[in-house]
Scaffold this motif. Structure first.
Motif, PDB file in Angstrom:
ATOM      1  N   THR A   1      11.600  -4.323  -2.725  1.00 18.70           N
ATOM      2  CA  THR A   1      10.480  -3.392  -2.881  1.00 18.70           C
ATOM      3  C   THR A   1      10.154  -3.244  -4.359  1.00 18.70           C
ATOM      4  N   ARG A   2       8.888  -3.371  -4.702  1.00 23.10           N
ATOM      5  CA  ARG A   2       8.450  -3.113  -6.072  1.00 23.10           C
ATOM      6  C   ARG A   2       6.966  -2.760  -6.063  1.00 23.10           C
ATOM      7  N   THR A   3       6.463  -2.317  -7.183  1.00 21.05           N
ATOM      8  CA  THR A   3       5.064  -1.922  -7.301  1.00 21.05           C
ATOM      9  C   THR A   3       4.233  -3.049  -7.893  1.00 21.05           C
ATOM     10  N   LEU A   4       3.160  -3.432  -7.197  1.00 21.34           N
ATOM     11  CA  LEU A   4       2.208  -4.389  -7.739  1.00 21.34           C
ATOM     12  C   LEU A   4       1.171  -3.631  -8.558  1.00 21.34           C
TER      13      LEU A   4
ATOM     14  N   GLY B   1       0.802  -1.207   0.000  1.00 18.14           N
ATOM     15  CA  GLY B   1       0.000   0.000   0.000  1.00 18.14           C
ATOM     16  C   GLY B   1       0.842   1.266   0.000  1.00 18.14           C
ATOM     17  N   PRO B   2       0.139   2.385  -0.090  1.00 14.24           N
ATOM     18  CA  PRO B   2      -1.323   2.510  -0.163  1.00 14.24           C
ATOM     19  C   PRO B   2      -1.878   2.097  -1.521  1.00 14.24           C
ATOM     20  N   LEU B   3      -3.120   1.579  -1.512  1.00 21.26           N
ATOM     21  CA  LEU B   3      -3.782   1.229  -2.759  1.00 21.26           C
ATOM     22  C   LEU B   3      -4.119   2.508  -3.529  1.00 21.26           C
ATOM     23  N   THR B   4      -3.800   2.500  -4.811  1.00 22.88           N
ATOM     24  CA  THR B   4      -4.049   3.648  -5.668  1.00 22.88           C
ATOM     25  C   THR B   4      -4.875   3.217  -6.876  1.00 22.88           C
ATOM     26  N   PHE B   5      -5.908   3.980  -7.204  1.00 23.38           N
ATOM     27  CA  PHE B   5      -6.804   3.662  -8.312  1.00 23.38           C
ATOM     28  C   PHE B   5      -6.685   4.750  -9.380  1.00 23.38           C
TER      29      PHE B   5
ATOM     30  N   ALA C   1      -0.036  -0.641  -5.929  1.00 23.73           N
ATOM     31  CA  ALA C   1       0.346  -0.528  -4.517  1.00 23.73           C
ATOM     32  C   ALA C   1       1.814  -0.898  -4.375  1.00 23.73           C
ATOM     33  N   GLU C   2       2.539  -0.146  -3.587  1.00 25.22           N
ATOM     34  CA  GLU C   2       3.942  -0.485  -3.325  1.00 25.22           C
ATOM     35  C   GLU C   2       4.015  -1.675  -2.383  1.00 25.22           C
TER      36      GLU C   2
END
Length: 303
Positions: free
Chosen positions: A243-246, A31-35, A165-166
């Motif tokens: 660390t990466r972005t999903l 997170g944080p979840l981003t839309f 989300a990170e």
């Protein structure tokens, strides 16, 4: 929210006590979840939008689980807590002295901005008998929402929804031993995941569209070769952090609304067979941490 803050504080206090000897540890944060919305047809005069709706009437929304066990001295603890809504902030913490774990959902209660966090620590056993195979272990998991089909999102016509989300996963083991004289293996893992499913982008009866992204890390003792090892090799510590972005997506290529479902999750597990005997001052620190936890529990019950 007070329960969540207490869990994090307790984990920090007792975690610092147990760090004085070898341990298996892991953590996962999402997170944080981003839309993000992309308008695929700006000429249709329909602004891109996404809304969330409860699809099924369930007992709870978000959910957190934490479990710990140690065989010598024998002790265990297991806790569960559920949020009222699908992304409701909630947190728990469990501890047996040689092991602890925690799980939490953070944010405002809305899907956008929600965060997930789990962590754990297992510090082996107080046994000094070689090949006694005593151990301690932990597990923790968090789901938002817990019931995958409980929350739905509706995407406007001709719109692409991208959810990101990170993710940070970390794991480490710190035991070092000669396998011919003792068994002190340690293992630790961490994982995060985003998952989306819904009808085909055309809205017809074709194959459903699914999108998932996961980030995981598994750590165990590394083999070390040296003259000091009876069997020509020993086992040593190991650690890693990534660390990466999903990212997942959902496409609505129709002229009307289209609905799908979403779930975010994070889990950790760890086991330690390390023969760990804390020094007297370590026990004093641990006792102090337990006193603080007890005081926090009394304050919560008085509120």
């Amino acid at each position: 929210m007070r329960q969540l803050k207490s869990a994090v504080l307790a984990a920090a206090l007792l975690g610092s006590c147990l760090q004085s000897h070898a341990a298996a540890t892991s953590s996962a944060a999402l997170g944080p979840l981003t839309f993000t919305l992309f308008d695929l047809n700006p000429l249709d005069d329909i602004g891109p939008s996404v809304t969330f709706t409860n699809l099924v009437d369930v007992e709870f929304g978000s959910a957190v689980f934490a479990n710990v066990f140690q065989s010598d001295p024998n002790a265990s603890d297991s806790q569960f807590a559920g949020g009222v809504t699908d992304f409701d902030p909630v947190g728990i913490y469990v501890n047996t002295g040689l092991a602890w774990s925690m799980a939490a959902v953070g944010g405002s209660g809305e899907a956008s901005g929600a965060t997930l966090h789990v962590s754990g620590h297992a510090a082996g056993t107080t046994s000094t008998v070689p090949f006694s195979f005593h151990s301690s272990n932990y597990s923790a998991s968090v789901y938002a929402p817990y019931f995958f089909n409980a929350v739905g999102f509706t995407v406007s016509a001709n719109t692409l929804l991208v959810i990101t989300a990170e993710s940070t996963v970390s794991a480490g083991v710190s035991s070092a031993f000669d396998p011919s004289s003792s068994y002190q293996i340690e293992l630790a893992d961490a994982e995060t995941m985003l998952y989306v499913i819904g009808p085909s982008a055309s809205g017809n009866s074709g194959a459903p569209q699914t999108s998932s992204d996961a980030h995981s890390l598994d750590i165990g003792n590394v083999i070390v070769y040296g003259d000091g090892c009876t069997s020509s090799y020993c086992y040593g510590p190991n650690a890693a952090s990534e660390t990466r972005t999903l990212s997942v997506s959902f496409l609505n290529a129709t002229g009307g609304n289209l609905a799908g479902t979403l779930q975010a999750s994070a889990t950790v597990n760890g086991t330690s067979f390390m023969q760990a005997v804390p020094e007297p001052e370590t026990y004093a620190m641990m006792l102090g941490g337990l006193v603080v936890v007890a005081q926090l529990a009394r304050r919560r019950s008085a509120c």
